[in-house]
Design an enzyme around this catalytic site. Structure first.
Site, PDB file in Angstrom:
ATOM      1  N   LYS B  44       0.811  -1.230   0.000  1.00  0.00           N
ATOM      2  CA  LYS B  44       0.000   0.000   0.000  1.00  0.00           C
ATOM      3  C   LYS B  44       0.841   1.274   0.000  1.00  0.00           C
ATOM      4  CE  LYS B  44      -4.042  -1.901  -0.205  1.00  0.00           C
ATOM      5  NZ  LYS B  44      -5.083  -1.525   0.710  1.00  0.00           N
ATOM      6  N   SER B 264      -2.203 -12.579   4.946  1.00  0.00           N
ATOM      7  CA  SER B 264      -2.874 -12.486   3.639  1.00  0.00           C
ATOM      8  C   SER B 264      -2.007 -13.096   2.542  1.00  0.00           C
ATOM      9  CB  SER B 264      -3.234 -11.041   3.303  1.00  0.00           C
ATOM     10  OG  SER B 264      -2.098 -10.297   2.927  1.00  0.00           O
TER      11      SER B 264
END
Lengths: 91, 321
Positions: B44, B264
């Site tokens: 991100k 994840s």
């Protein structure tokens, strides 16, 4: 042909509080039709008036999203697990 | 390696590593792209920098001017990336964060000076989005970048992550990444399919809809605007749910291979393993998996060390994507 349908928390009140129900059908369309006939309260939450899948609902066969398989025509076989989940934000 | 002028120059150009030793098929080569190598620790950072630079270009933000406030809903990594970028550039950041994220995510936001506004954990990321939109409407002077609807999000991947994958692995046949805001899949997926239309794009997601019990009805559901406006559905070839237990099992398997990555990434690897195990007779694959972050932010969850049943159960109530 019978499959287990796992229901999200928000649909359970419309299905007698059950977290999972056993439903007959050979395609996802047949399974969902049987489900909404048995639990009419589920209908508006899962299907649009024209019988297509509600925008904010995802349906999975053994964890695969049917929108990327054959949608309501996606075949199911005995023992498959179908999950209905609301579309939620991630990230 | 060169000396860099700014920490922001360290964002992107991440390495890929071959983890075929854990592939379930000898005909499937699997490579992991390590986004945890970004300075804020996740993929991100790319999105954060891209969105802030786009806002500066559009005149929404003025570099060097004091008192400018940004607002963002985030379950963690986007907030952390923005906190880093804002700290370096001198902007003030408010992050709407669900209460059920790991303590390390909160700590990273705090260390870079972001103000945390809590949203109910029972509403998951939907709740953070809802509250952020309300706050943005009430405070029009704040700059609301809104990663779910900001085209600078997938653009960061179309211009950065995608070309890097193609540069380092032009033989790629499958690209697997977590769904999240859908920015990675849309940006990289579009770039790779332009280079080779046969590349298959697989999305992996946690069963978030099972655990988000704050939803009143399906009309509270959410699809990221960028997914709809940029034709996300047409780009994806498969979308599969990976449950917490399997995600943690794969996270541990990667640790056995020497990789310390977030939960994840375990989920994305499980997707790659499914892809590998479905290969047809004689079919070969080169699967590129995005590792969104490293394992540091999840040590407190006990993911590597505690009993798997306990950890898997605990993971149902935290946001790890």
């Amino acid at each position: 042909m019978s499959v287990t349908v796992r229901l999200p928390t928000l649909l359970r009140p419309h299905a007698g509080g059950e977290a999972a129900v056993t439903v007959a059908g050979s395609t996802i369309g047949e399974v969902l039709n049987e489900l909404v006939q048995r639990y009419p309260g589920v209908t508006a939450q899962v299907l649009n008036d024209d019988g297509t899948l509600h925008k904010f609902v995802n349906v999975y066969v053994n964890d695969d999203d049917v929108r990327y398989l054959s949608l309501l025509e996606t075949p199911v076989k005995d023992g498959d697990e179908v999950s209905i989940l609301p579309a939620v934000a991630g990230g | 390696m060169a000396a860099f002028a700014s920490v922001l120059d360290l964002i992107g150009d991440t390495p890929m590593v071959d983890v075929s030793s854990v592939s379930p098929s000898p005909r499937a080569r699997i490579l992991v792209k390590l986004e945890g190598r970004n300075p804020g620790g996740s993929v991100k950072d790319r999105v954060a920098l891209s969105m802030v630079e786009a806002a500066e270009k559009d005149g929404l933000l003025t570099p060097g001017k004091s008192g400018q406030v940004l607002l963002e809903p985030s379950s963690g990594n986007t907030g952390i990336g923005l906190a880093l970028v804002c700290r370096v550039k001198g902007y003030k950041l408010k992050v709407v964060l669900p209460t059920n994220v790991s303590i390390e995510r909160r700590q990273l936001l705090e260390l870079w000076g972001a103000e945390i506004i809590e949203s109910p954990g029972s509403e998951g990321s939907n709740g953070a989005v809802r509250i952020a939109r309300e706050l943005a409407a009430a405070n029009p002077e704040w700059v609301f970048l809104y990663q779910y609807a900001n085209e600078a999000n997938p653009k960061a991947h179309y211009e950065g992550t995608g070309p890097e994958v193609w540069r380092d692995c032009p033989e790629v046949t499958h690209f697997v990444a977590g769904l999240g805001t859908t920015g990675t899949l849309i940006g990289v997926g579009r770039f790779l399919k332009e280079k080779n239309p046969d590349v298959q794009v697989w999305a992996v997601e946690p069963p978030a809809g099972e655990t988000v019990d704050g939803l009143r009805n399906l009309d509270d559901g959410y699809i990221p605007p960028i997914f709809e406006t940029l034709g996300g559905a047409a780009l994806l070839d498969r979308k599969t749910v990976v449950r917490p237990r399997e995600s943690i099992e794969w996270t541990r398997r990667l640790a056995d291979a020497g990789l310390f990555v977030g939960i994840s990434t375990g989920a994305a690897m499980a997707g790659a393993a499914k892809c590998a195990s479905e290969l047809g007779e004689g079919e070969e694959a080169v699967i590129v998996v995005v590792s969104a972050d490293d394992g540091w932010k999840y040590l407190s969850t006990g993911a590597w060390t505690e009993d798997i049943d306990v950890v898997a159960e605990r993971a149902k109530s935290i946001i790890y994507f």
